[in-house]
Motif scaffolding. Sequence first.
Motif, PDB file in Angstrom:
ATOM      1  N   ASN A 171       0.828  -1.211   0.000  1.00 33.76           N
ATOM      2  CA  ASN A 171       0.000   0.000   0.000  1.00 33.76           C
ATOM      3  C   ASN A 171       0.859   1.257   0.000  1.00 33.76           C
ATOM      4  OD1 ASN A 171      -2.648   1.328   0.332  1.00 33.76           O
ATOM      5  ND2 ASN A 171      -1.919   1.837   2.384  1.00 33.76           N
ATOM      6  N   ASP A 172       2.014   1.202  -0.637  1.00 33.45           N
ATOM      7  CA  ASP A 172       2.964   2.316  -0.629  1.00 33.45           C
ATOM      8  C   ASP A 172       2.453   3.441  -1.533  1.00 33.45           C
ATOM      9  OD1 ASP A 172       5.059   4.080  -0.787  1.00 33.45           O
ATOM     10  OD2 ASP A 172       6.586   2.554  -1.182  1.00 33.45           O
ATOM     11  N   PRO A 173       2.009   4.571  -0.958  1.00 40.41           N
ATOM     12  CA  PRO A 173       1.424   5.636  -1.779  1.00 40.41           C
ATOM     13  C   PRO A 173       2.424   6.350  -2.677  1.00 40.41           C
ATOM     14  CG  PRO A 173       1.606   6.341   0.504  1.00 40.41           C
ATOM     15  CD  PRO A 173       1.964   4.884   0.477  1.00 40.41           C
ATOM     16  N   SER A 174       3.717   6.109  -2.454  1.00 43.54           N
ATOM     17  CA  SER A 174       4.727   6.728  -3.325  1.00 43.54           C
ATOM     18  C   SER A 174       4.881   5.977  -4.642  1.00 43.54           C
ATOM     19  CB  SER A 174       6.079   6.797  -2.603  1.00 43.54           C
ATOM     20  OG  SER A 174       6.627   5.499  -2.422  1.00 43.54           O
ATOM     21  N   GLU A 175       4.313   4.770  -4.732  1.00 41.54           N
ATOM     22  CA  GLU A 175       4.400   3.989  -5.963  1.00 41.54           C
ATOM     23  C   GLU A 175       3.298   4.416  -6.941  1.00 41.54           C
ATOM     24  OE1 GLU A 175       6.687   1.933  -6.858  1.00 41.54           O
ATOM     25  OE2 GLU A 175       7.790   1.914  -4.952  1.00 41.54           O
ATOM     26  N   PRO A 176       3.617   4.480  -8.228  1.00 42.45           N
ATOM     27  CA  PRO A 176       2.651   5.014  -9.202  1.00 42.45           C
ATOM     28  C   PRO A 176       1.393   4.181  -9.367  1.00 42.45           C
ATOM     29  CG  PRO A 176       4.585   4.091 -10.302  1.00 42.45           C
ATOM     30  CD  PRO A 176       4.920   4.148  -8.850  1.00 42.45           C
ATOM     31  N   ILE A 207      -8.648  -1.299   1.712  1.00 48.05           N
ATOM     32  CA  ILE A 207      -8.000  -1.993   2.825  1.00 48.05           C
ATOM     33  C   ILE A 207      -8.442  -1.430   4.171  1.00 48.05           C
ATOM     34  CG2 ILE A 207      -5.768  -2.558   3.885  1.00 48.05           C
ATOM     35  CD1 ILE A 207      -4.495  -2.296   1.121  1.00 48.05           C
ATOM     36  N   LEU A 208      -8.205  -0.141   4.355  1.00 47.56           N
ATOM     37  CA  LEU A 208      -8.423   0.493   5.658  1.00 47.56           C
ATOM     38  C   LEU A 208      -8.789   1.953   5.424  1.00 47.56           C
ATOM     39  CD1 LEU A 208      -7.835  -0.348   8.774  1.00 47.56           C
ATOM     40  CD2 LEU A 208      -5.830   1.123   8.517  1.00 47.56           C
ATOM     41  N   THR A 209      -9.830   2.441   6.113  1.00 46.08           N
ATOM     42  CA  THR A 209     -10.273   3.825   5.972  1.00 46.08           C
ATOM     43  C   THR A 209     -10.061   4.588   7.264  1.00 46.08           C
ATOM     44  OG1 THR A 209     -11.987   3.144   4.401  1.00 46.08           O
ATOM     45  CG2 THR A 209     -12.220   5.322   5.388  1.00 46.08           C
ATOM     46  N   LEU A 210      -9.517   5.805   7.139  1.00 42.23           N
ATOM     47  CA  LEU A 210      -9.415   6.743   8.247  1.00 42.23           C
ATOM     48  C   LEU A 210     -10.435   7.846   8.000  1.00 42.23           C
ATOM     49  CD1 LEU A 210      -6.702   5.222   8.561  1.00 42.23           C
ATOM     50  CD2 LEU A 210      -5.622   7.426   9.082  1.00 42.23           C
ATOM     51  N   LEU A 211     -11.359   8.047   8.945  1.00 42.14           N
ATOM     52  CA  LEU A 211     -12.410   9.043   8.777  1.00 42.14           C
ATOM     53  C   LEU A 211     -12.298  10.122   9.847  1.00 42.14           C
ATOM     54  CD1 LEU A 211     -15.089   9.887   7.317  1.00 42.14           C
ATOM     55  CD2 LEU A 211     -16.275   8.677   9.158  1.00 42.14           C
ATOM     56  N   PHE A 212     -12.253  11.375   9.377  1.00 39.62           N
ATOM     57  CA  PHE A 212     -12.215  12.536  10.264  1.00 39.62           C
ATOM     58  C   PHE A 212     -13.585  13.207  10.221  1.00 39.62           C
ATOM     59  CE2 PHE A 212      -7.991  11.661   8.788  1.00 39.62           C
ATOM     60  CZ  PHE A 212      -7.158  11.904   9.868  1.00 39.62           C
ATOM     61  N   GLN A 213     -14.136  13.524  11.412  1.00 43.32           N
ATOM     62  CA  GLN A 213     -15.432  14.186  11.515  1.00 43.32           C
ATOM     63  C   GLN A 213     -15.291  15.480  12.316  1.00 43.32           C
ATOM     64  OE1 GLN A 213     -18.905  11.166  11.710  1.00 43.32           O
ATOM     65  NE2 GLN A 213     -17.432  10.383  13.180  1.00 43.32           N
ATOM     66  N   ARG A 214     -16.338  16.313  12.240  1.00 44.71           N
ATOM     67  CA  ARG A 214     -16.344  17.575  12.987  1.00 44.71           C
ATOM     68  C   ARG A 214     -17.372  17.511  14.111  1.00 44.71           C
ATOM     69  NH1 ARG A 214     -16.035  23.107   9.808  1.00 44.71           N
ATOM     70  NH2 ARG A 214     -18.270  22.733   9.584  1.00 44.71           N
ATOM     71  N   GLU A 215     -17.004  18.121  15.219  1.00 42.79           N
ATOM     72  CA  GLU A 215     -17.831  18.111  16.418  1.00 42.79           C
ATOM     73  C   GLU A 215     -19.274  18.490  16.113  1.00 42.79           C
ATOM     74  OE1 GLU A 215     -18.040  17.092  20.318  1.00 42.79           O
ATOM     75  OE2 GLU A 215     -16.110  17.308  19.289  1.00 42.79           O
ATOM     76  N   GLY A 243     -11.834  -2.445   5.352  1.00 44.84           N
ATOM     77  CA  GLY A 243     -12.460  -2.479   4.043  1.00 44.84           C
ATOM     78  C   GLY A 243     -12.580  -3.906   3.514  1.00 44.84           C
ATOM     79  N   ASP A 244     -13.369  -4.053   2.445  1.00 39.41           N
ATOM     80  CA  ASP A 244     -13.602  -5.378   1.854  1.00 39.41           C
ATOM     81  C   ASP A 244     -12.311  -6.087   1.486  1.00 39.41           C
ATOM     82  OD1 ASP A 244     -16.247  -4.707   2.048  1.00 39.41           O
ATOM     83  OD2 ASP A 244     -16.605  -4.517  -0.103  1.00 39.41           O
ATOM     84  N   TYR A 251      -9.640   9.047   4.360  1.00 41.03           N
ATOM     85  CA  TYR A 251      -8.392   8.613   3.727  1.00 41.03           C
ATOM     86  C   TYR A 251      -8.513   7.119   3.482  1.00 41.03           C
ATOM     87  CZ  TYR A 251      -3.352   8.008   2.902  1.00 41.03           C
ATOM     88  OH  TYR A 251      -2.124   7.712   2.347  1.00 41.03           O
ATOM     89  N   PHE A 252      -8.619   6.754   2.193  1.00 38.37           N
ATOM     90  CA  PHE A 252      -8.846   5.369   1.804  1.00 38.37           C
ATOM     91  C   PHE A 252      -7.531   4.697   1.411  1.00 38.37           C
ATOM     92  CE2 PHE A 252     -12.912   7.455   0.825  1.00 38.37           C
ATOM     93  CZ  PHE A 252     -13.800   6.619   1.482  1.00 38.37           C
ATOM     94  N   ASN A 253      -7.044   3.769   2.247  1.00 42.79           N
ATOM     95  CA  ASN A 253      -5.895   2.939   1.887  1.00 42.79           C
ATOM     96  C   ASN A 253      -6.405   1.834   0.957  1.00 42.79           C
ATOM     97  OD1 ASN A 253      -3.533   3.848   3.771  1.00 42.79           O
ATOM     98  ND2 ASN A 253      -5.339   3.761   5.085  1.00 42.79           N
ATOM     99  N   GLN A 254      -5.946   1.838  -0.302  1.00 38.03           N
ATOM    100  CA  GLN A 254      -6.551   0.967  -1.306  1.00 38.03           C
ATOM    101  C   GLN A 254      -5.554   0.081  -2.052  1.00 38.03           C
ATOM    102  OE1 GLN A 254     -10.608   3.304  -2.336  1.00 38.03           O
ATOM    103  NE2 GLN A 254      -8.850   4.050  -3.473  1.00 38.03           N
ATOM    104  N   GLY A 255      -4.291   0.103  -1.634  1.00 40.76           N
ATOM    105  CA  GLY A 255      -3.335  -0.848  -2.186  1.00 40.76           C
ATOM    106  C   GLY A 255      -2.802  -0.482  -3.563  1.00 40.76           C
TER     107      GLY A 255
END
Length: 310
Positions: free
Chosen positions: A151-156, A188-196, A234-235, A268-272
């Motif tokens: 899941n290296d985001p630096s890879e194209p 793979i994995l989602t990070l979700l930020f919400q507001r108060e 994630g699925d 932020y969706f980690n998607q491989g």
Amino acid sequence: MADRLVPIISLKDFVNRKEEITKQLVKAAETAGFLTLVDHGITVDEIEKQFAISKSFFDLPAESKGKTPHDSKSNNGWEYKAQLRPSTGTYDQKESLWLQRGSQWPSEEDVPGFRDATKEFMDKCAIISNQVLSCLAIALNFPENYFLTANDPSEPDCLTQLRLIHYPASENTPEGTWRAGSHTDIGILTLLFQREGEDGLEICPGRESHSSFAMGDVFTPLPAHTGPIVVNIGDMLMAWSDDRLKSNFHRVRAKDAGKTPSRYSIAYFNQGRRGFVLQGPQKKYPPMTVGEYFIQSVQRNFARQQAIAA
């Protein structure tokens, strides 16, 4: 109920507490499929800054936002109420901006400082994601850095994306209106930020297979707070774990009838990486690339959507 269902996990002193944190993460991932992270390294001020940048973009007129058009092939760019959910047969009542590191970005003229600040925020999300994924890799008997490579985001060929989301306010909303229909996340994995105070997220455990649409009967509200990060499996990771880690359904609904305020969130969706081969340690499912998995997932959803329409 939500507090018991979705545990709060601290990443404080991560290196020295990694074994303890791993146990907590795995327990949450095997049951609710959701957890909340605190002491993760992104300050409330940094989160509020990114929300302010997001709002600056969504406050632009449609013709300005349209300069970053949505591309159906890459799934990057701005879309407005264009996401049709198979679970409801209706369009989500939101607009969003999908971004990858190499995608088209809003111009400096339209939103000053947008690109630099958002890329910095994405880098911080990647650090947190890597910490969580390294723990889960160990638990699944993969090498510790397995998902960091996959899941290296630096890879194209990496499909990881940031999504800025805005649910517009409404003056006359029926109670329980769908703002985002029930769904699971493909990646793979989602990070979700919400507001108060900008509530609406509801979660529903009970799924047993990454390829099924079965869900439980009860959706539980998860209140929105600025600072903690809501994390969900994630699925793709459910398949990668031979269905051990659960990717469960969630939705966003209007809480009350009448006037509904705006809601902002950041995902932020980690998607491989598209070419990386995906297969669980028990080899429950045949190997396939991340790219192939995405294609199959979209086809399953499309077939379901067609069945509902019929």
